[in-house]
Scaffold this active site. Sequence first.
Site, PDB file in Angstrom:
ATOM      1  N   ASP A   1     -11.039 -19.605   2.030  1.00  0.00           N
ATOM      2  CA  ASP A   1     -12.035 -20.604   1.690  1.00  0.00           C
ATOM      3  C   ASP A   1     -11.304 -21.788   1.075  1.00  0.00           C
ATOM      4  OD1 ASP A   1     -14.413 -21.854   1.265  1.00  0.00           O
ATOM      5  OD2 ASP A   1     -15.126 -20.529  -0.323  1.00  0.00           O
TER       6      ASP A   1
ATOM      7  N   ASP B   1     -13.073 -16.138  -3.297  1.00  0.00           N
ATOM      8  CA  ASP B   1     -13.425 -15.823  -4.680  1.00  0.00           C
ATOM      9  C   ASP B   1     -14.919 -15.863  -4.963  1.00  0.00           C
ATOM     10  OD1 ASP B   1     -13.883 -18.508  -4.437  1.00  0.00           O
ATOM     11  OD2 ASP B   1     -12.505 -19.139  -6.022  1.00  0.00           O
TER      12      ASP B   1
ATOM     13  N   ASP C   1      16.684  15.738   4.115  1.00  0.00           N
ATOM     14  CA  ASP C   1      15.518  15.042   3.578  1.00  0.00           C
ATOM     15  C   ASP C   1      15.828  14.318   2.270  1.00  0.00           C
ATOM     16  OD1 ASP C   1      13.914  15.760   5.641  1.00  0.00           O
ATOM     17  OD2 ASP C   1      12.904  17.408   4.603  1.00  0.00           O
TER      18      ASP C   1
END
Length: 847
Positions: free
Chosen positions: A333, A594, A691
Site C-alpha cells: 500500500d 498496515d 548426520d
Amino acid sequence: MASEISHDTQHPYWSQAPESLFTRLQSAPSGLSQDEALRRLESFGKNTIVAKREMTPLVLFLSQFKSSIVIILIVATVISAFVQDWPDAIIILAIVFGSAVLSFIQEYNAGNAAARLKAQVDAKATVLRDNRPQTISIESIVPGDVVLLSAGSLIPADGVVLEAKDLFVNQAVLTGETFPVEKKPGVALADAALTDRVNCIFMGTSVRSGSGKALIVETGARTVFGQIAKRLTLRPPETEFERGIRRLGYLLTEFMLVMVAAIFALNVFFQKPILDSLLFSVALAVGLTPQLLPAIINVNLARGSQRMAQRGVIVRRLASIENFGSMDILCTDKTGTLTLGVVRLDHAYDIRGEESERVRRAAWLNAHFQTGIANPLDEAILASVETPVAEAVKVDEIPYDFTRKRLSVVVEEQGQRRLICKGALESVLAACTHVMDAEAQATLTPAVAQAIHNNYWAWSAQGYRVLGVAEKIAPPKTAYDRSDEADLTLLGFLLFFDPPKPGVKETIDRLRALGVRLKIITGDNKLAARHIAESLGWSAPVILTSADLDQLRDEALWVQAEQTDIFAEVDPNEKERIILALKKTRHVVGYMGDGINDAPSLHSADVSISVANAVDVAREAADFVLLKQDLAVLAEGIVEGRKTFANTLKYIFMAVSANFGNMFSVAGASLFLPYLPLLPKQILLLNFLTDLPEMTISTDNVDDAWVQTPHRWNIDFIRRFMLIFGPLSSIFDYMTFAVLLWWLRLPEASFQTGWFLESVISALLVVLVLRTRLPFFRSRPGPLLLGVSALVIVVAIALPYSPLATVFGFAPPPASALPWIAGIIALYVVSAEWVKHWFYRTWKERS
C-alpha cells in the site's frame, strides 16, 4: 430486512433513498423501540466480529504434522517398528516430534488474526431508542438503529447518512485514502466502489470532525469489516514453501514405490525368500527419506528468525522466512507504508508558479483564525509557517460549506481589513475577477484562466492536492456573509503532498538489485499514486485503476498484473484479487500493509509484512512485523531468507542423493554378496556420523552470487540431482566392493570396515563439494561445518583401532587396503567436482 438489502445486487442499500430503507428496515428517523431492538438483537445476533476457527494450542501443535515429508517419516517409523528395527523407529520419531515442538514454540504466540478484529470495535455508541438518545455497547447495535455521530466517534456498523454537518470520516484503515472523506446524505450508484459511497459509513472507521446522524443497515459479519474477517478465518492459500515441501514429498513417495517394486522383483528373481525380500525392499525404501529434514528446516528457520529479531523484525511464522527469500514481487500500500501518512504543505506558489511568502502567510492567517473543521490541510499550513499574529486581529469568519467548498476569514491588520479566502481551486477561482501578478493586479481573462487550469492539472498529475488562496480589501461592516466572497483577487496556490518515508527510495533500489519488483496497490487516485511512484524512481509507471480491473477477466488480469506497476483506486477485494493473479503466474508474492483493508491481501500473500504501528488485525495477519521504521530491514530479511533457503536446499540435495546412492549400493550388493555389506548397527553408526555435520548446515556460509536473485523450489531439478549424484556415489561404492572383495579378498569384518570408512569419509568430503556451485576451494564452508566434519573423519578412522571396534563388529583393514580406499575417495571427490560443474552448466535451475 437488512440481509435482503445487502444481497440485492440490483439495488444495494447505498443506492436507495433513506425513505425506502426506513420502510424495508421497518424503522423511523426516531429510531427503534427498546423492545424491537432486543428482538432484532436476538434475530441478527450481536454486532461483533467472531472468528469461526479458533487456533487452540492443541490445533496449532497438530498442524505441525500436516507436511507430506512428516507424514512420510511417520510411515517410515511404523514400517521400522513393523520390521522390529526399533532403534531406527525411535530415532525417526524423536526427530519428527522434536521438530514439531520447535515449530510449535515459535508459533504459539501467533493469535488468530480474525479474532483481533473484535478489539477494533469494542466501544460505545449513541443511538436513538424510544425517540431519545441512549449510550449502549456497540455489540447491541442492530439493523434499523439510528446512531448519532460526533467528532471522535468510532463508527459501529455500516449504514447510510441521514444528516450531516461538516461530517468528515477517516476511513484510511479501510480504503487507504490519505485524507478524511466528507460524508453527506444522498444516493450512490449501485456499482460504486467503497471510496465513492460518500453517503455511507463503515464499521471500524472514525469521525474526524463534524456531526451527523446515520441509519444502520448492516451489522457484525455482514459489514465490509466483517466480510474481511470472514475471509481471514478461511485456510490461507498454499504458499510457495508449502507447495515445495508437498511436491518434494510426492517425489520421495514416487521413488519409494518404484524402489520397493524393483528391489522386491530382483530379489525374487534371484530366488530370495519372498517375505524377507519384501521386508528388505521396504526397509531400503524407508532409507530414502531424509530423516533430518524437519529438524534441519526448523533449526535453519529458528536461526534465521533470531538473526532477523536482532535487526528489529519479529518472525511470526517460521516457514515464511524461506518464502521471503523466494519472493520476487513485493506489493505494498502507499499511505503510511511508502509515505509518512502525514500531509505536508510542499509549496505556496503565486500565479507564475513561484514560491510566495505572501501566499503562505495569507493561508496561515486563514487556517489560524478559522474555527470550523479541524483537518490535516490546515494543520499542515500551520506547521509550515511561524508567523506572529499580534499584528492581525480576527474580525469575522464565513464558515466552510460543501456547496461553496471554501472558507473565508476577515482580519484587520494595520488599520485595514482583508477578506482571505481558501478552498478548492475551482470554487475559489469562481469568486475571482482578478489575479495578483507579481505586485500588480491583473484581470482574470480566459487565457489566464486556461493557464491556471493547465498548471492545476500538471500539479495534480504529480500527485499534489491543490487549493486556491484569494483576498480582497473588505469594507468595514458589522458582519460578513457569503455575498462578500465576490470580486476576489487570486493570490496563488497551495500544494500538499504526503511525502515518502526516509530511505524508502534506497530500499526500493536495493530490492530491485535483489531481483524483487515492487508494485503499489492503493486506494488513492492514480495521479497521487503516479507521483509517489515517480518520486521513488519509476520511469513512466504502468497504471491500472479499479475501473480497468472491473473490465478484466481473471485470465486477462494474470497477464496485465505482471506488466502493471501501480494499481490505483482499488478496494480490499480487488487487492486480494491482484495478489492471487500474480501468484497464478508463478510469482512468489509479498504484501506489506498496515490497515484493516490490507488484511485479506496479507492473508493471501506468500509473504505478509506489517509494521509496529499498524492496526492489530494487520499485525496479526502478517508473517513479519517490522519493529523499526527503517524499511531497509526488508532487504536484510530477504537476504536472510535466501541464506536460510540455500542451506535447507543444501541438505535436501545431499540427503536425497546420498540416501538414493546408498540404497542403490546396498540393494545391488545384496544380490551378489554372501553376507550383509554392513551390519545394522554399523548402518546406524554410519547414519549418525554423517548426520552430525549436516546438523550444522544452518551455520554454513552462503555464496554471495546465490543471494543476489530469488530462488524457489524446483522439484524437477532436485530429481535430476538425485538421479545423477546418487548413482555417481554408487559407482565408487561398487568400485570399493570390487577392490575389497575380489582384488584384496578381505574377510567379512574387514570388508565391512573398509566400506564403512569409504562411506563416511567420502560422504563428508562430498558434502564440502556439493554445498556450493562454485569450485569447492573457492567457497569457504562455515567453521562449525568444517570443524565437525574433520572431527567425524578422525573418529571414523580411529574407531576400527579402538576398544569400540569389537562392539560395532569392526576389524582393522590391512595396510594394503588403505591406499586403495584413499584413492577411491580422492577419485570420487574429483569426479563429484567435475560432474557438479557439468550439471550446473547443463541444467540451469529456474528461479
